[in-house]
Design a protein around this motif. Structure first.
Motif, short mmCIF file in Angstrom:
data_model
loop_
_atom_site.label_atom_id
_atom_site.label_comp_id
_atom_site.label_asym_id
_atom_site.label_seq_id
_atom_site.Cartn_x
_atom_site.Cartn_y
_atom_site.Cartn_z
N VAL A 1 -4.32 -7.76 6.40
CA VAL A 1 -5.57 -8.11 6.44
C VAL A 1 -6.44 -6.96 5.46
O VAL A 1 -7.72 -6.97 5.20
CB VAL A 1 -6.39 -7.99 7.69
CG1 VAL A 1 -5.90 -8.95 8.64
CG2 VAL A 1 -6.09 -6.67 8.50
N ARG A 2 -5.82 -5.99 4.94
CA ARG A 2 -6.12 -4.74 4.30
C ARG A 2 -5.30 -4.47 2.80
O ARG A 2 -4.04 -5.09 2.93
CB ARG A 2 -6.21 -3.35 4.90
CG ARG A 2 -7.41 -3.33 6.02
CD ARG A 2 -7.66 -2.00 6.52
NE ARG A 2 -8.56 -1.77 7.58
CZ ARG A 2 -9.17 -0.76 7.93
NH1 ARG A 2 -8.57 0.23 7.44
NH2 ARG A 2 -10.02 -0.72 8.84
N GLN A 3 -6.04 -4.24 1.92
CA GLN A 3 -5.36 -3.84 0.45
C GLN A 3 -3.88 -2.90 0.88
O GLN A 3 -2.97 -3.17 0.47
CB GLN A 3 -6.02 -3.33 -0.41
CG GLN A 3 -5.43 -3.06 -1.70
CD GLN A 3 -6.42 -2.66 -2.78
OE1 GLN A 3 -7.23 -3.58 -3.36
NE2 GLN A 3 -5.96 -1.59 -3.46
N GLU A 4 -4.25 -1.94 1.66
CA GLU A 4 -3.12 -0.89 1.88
C GLU A 4 -2.05 -1.49 2.66
O GLU A 4 -0.97 -1.11 2.62
CB GLU A 4 -3.56 0.26 2.64
CG GLU A 4 -4.49 0.06 3.78
CD GLU A 4 -6.02 0.03 3.89
OE1 GLU A 4 -6.56 0.51 4.77
OE2 GLU A 4 -6.52 -0.32 2.70
N PHE A 5 -2.40 -2.45 3.38
CA PHE A 5 -1.20 -3.13 4.27
C PHE A 5 -0.50 -4.15 3.34
O PHE A 5 0.70 -4.34 3.54
CB PHE A 5 -1.79 -3.91 5.53
CG PHE A 5 -2.63 -3.25 6.43
CD1 PHE A 5 -2.27 -1.68 6.51
CD2 PHE A 5 -3.42 -3.68 7.55
CE1 PHE A 5 -3.06 -1.07 7.47
CE2 PHE A 5 -4.23 -2.84 8.13
CZ PHE A 5 -3.92 -1.49 8.39
N CYS A 6 -1.22 -4.76 2.40
CA CYS A 6 -0.31 -5.63 1.17
C CYS A 6 0.58 -4.65 0.53
O CYS A 6 1.54 -4.98 0.42
CB CYS A 6 -1.25 -6.26 0.38
SG CYS A 6 -2.39 -7.47 1.32
N GLU A 7 -0.18 -3.39 0.23
CA GLU A 7 0.91 -2.38 -0.65
C GLU A 7 1.77 -1.91 0.37
O GLU A 7 3.02 -1.67 -0.21
CB GLU A 7 -0.07 -1.45 -1.03
CG GLU A 7 -1.08 -2.05 -2.04
CD GLU A 7 -2.11 -0.87 -2.59
OE1 GLU A 7 -2.18 0.29 -2.14
OE2 GLU A 7 -2.84 -0.92 -3.71
N GLN A 8 1.79 -1.63 1.54
CA GLN A 8 2.76 -1.17 2.40
C GLN A 8 4.07 -2.28 2.63
O GLN A 8 5.06 -2.13 2.39
CB GLN A 8 2.04 -0.98 3.82
CG GLN A 8 3.31 -0.53 4.96
CD GLN A 8 2.51 -0.18 6.12
OE1 GLN A 8 1.19 -0.09 6.42
NE2 GLN A 8 3.22 -0.36 7.44
#
Length: 356
Positions: free
Chosen positions: A156-163
């Motif tokens: 749900v967040r950009q950093e989670f997509c990157e993770q």
């Protein structure tokens, strides 16, 4: 029994836990007896109790995630039987965790689904645990579908997509699609996860660098008769090609254009499918004029006009935008001219003048 009760594992679990607690509180049963009675009640109602987590782990997030992490590792020989039993409950556990990300409390003005998803990822490490499980389940399409579905709810967040991408998730996701291209649930949910991840521009580029164009084209071609797969595929393509000439070119090089048109032709009666398809087409050609004649040679203009005629306002904006960016003949509607009056009737009313 309601439709939701018949098909949603999270509702099975919630009902089961309610019955167990009632048995303990009202009938003074021991927990083991309360569990047995609750399972019997659900079986009598026709519920598939394979999706029930029957022990005290249900609702205990740290314990559930710790067990997910343990299962993600290679089990020791003496734990194989226990691990297999726990692994069979993974779909139910995933359903419970997804349930925690829903805005389902009508008593509050603002839901906390986003915050719950953030806590599951940032504080409990759930995304990493799910990814490790997914890496070990690439040949188990049904389980992979559940894990992918749960990952989508957490990104749900950009950093989670990157993770997810940084942990090898893109390669694993595409590999599951390569190995099970005809598994409807897996492919459909994989497309939804791709759409979600593509909301992050950095990850959008990385997806295509992993060879996604060929995988997407092959999966859509294999399952183009399935409406829901087409919808998720068009949504993914639309997200990947939004403001990305490079991604549009990669999909075209993988022969995605004739597959897209063929899928549209199969579902002319589905307005949602056509709406998403028109958005995907528009995004592919808006910055890539060289792709417009490729679509036009496949009679996309006639096809979209058929869609417009069949579904009217349900697809109007998206269909006309696609025609416009394809350099096709299109009549654009002027919704408002800036003059006062009744917009619904087209009549212009002179404003009343104050008495002199």
């Amino acid at each position: 029994m309601s439709e939701k009760m018949a098909g949603d594992p999270s509702v099975f679990q919630e009902t089961f836990q309610s019955i167990v607690q009632q048995n303990i509180d009202d009938f003074e049963m021991e927990r083991e007896e309360a569990v047995t009675d609750a399972l019997q009640q659900l079986v009598a109602q026709g519920v598939d109790t394979r999706f029930i987590v029957a022990d005290e782990r249900a609702g205990d997030v740290p314990t559930l995630i710790a067990e997910l992490a343990a299962l993600a590792a290679e089990p020791e020989p003496e734990r194989l039987c226990d691990a297999d039993t726990e692994r069979s409950q993974l779909p139910a556990v995933c359903a419970l965790l997804r349930h925690m990300t829903l805005d389902d409390d009508v008593r509050v003005p603002y839901g906390r689904a986003h915050e719950h998803a953030r806590q599951l990822v940032a504080e409990h490490g759930l995304l990493d645990a799910l990814l490790e499980l997914l890496k070990g389940a690439v040949d188990e399409p049904a389980l992979s579908a559940e894990l992918i579905h749960t990952c989508t709810k957490l990104c749900v967040r950009q950093e989670f997509c990157e993770q997810f991408a940084g942990g090898g998730g893109l390669h694993t996701l595409l590999e599951t699609m390569r190995r099970s291209p005809s598994h409807t649930a897996l492919v459909g949910r994989a497309f939804f996860l791709i759409r979600t991840l593509a909301g992050c521009d950095k990850v959008k580029r990385a997806i295509m660098d992993e060879g996604a164009a060929e995988v997407i084209t092959a999966a859509l071609d294999t399952l183009k008769a399935k409406v829901l797969v087409c919808e998720s595929a068009f949504a993914a393509i639309g997200a990947l090609t939004l403001r990305s000439q490079e991604n549009a070119a990669a999909l075209a090089a993988a022969d995605a254009i004739p597959v897209i048109v063929a899928a549209m032709e199969l579902h002319l009666g589905e307005p949602k499918t056509q709406k998403l398809a028109c958005m995907a087409v528009r995004n592919m050609v808006s910055r890539s004029p060289e792709l417009r004649p490729v679509f036009r040679e496949l009679n996309i203009e006639q096809l979209i006009n058929q869609v417009l005629q069949a579904h009217g306002p349900k697809v109007d904006a998206e269909a006309r935008a696609a025609l416009r960016d394809l350099d096709c003949q299109v009549t654009l509607k002027e919704e408002w001219t800036g003059r006062g009056g009744a917009l619904t009737t087209g009549r212009i009313t002179e404003p009343e003048r104050p008495d002199a």
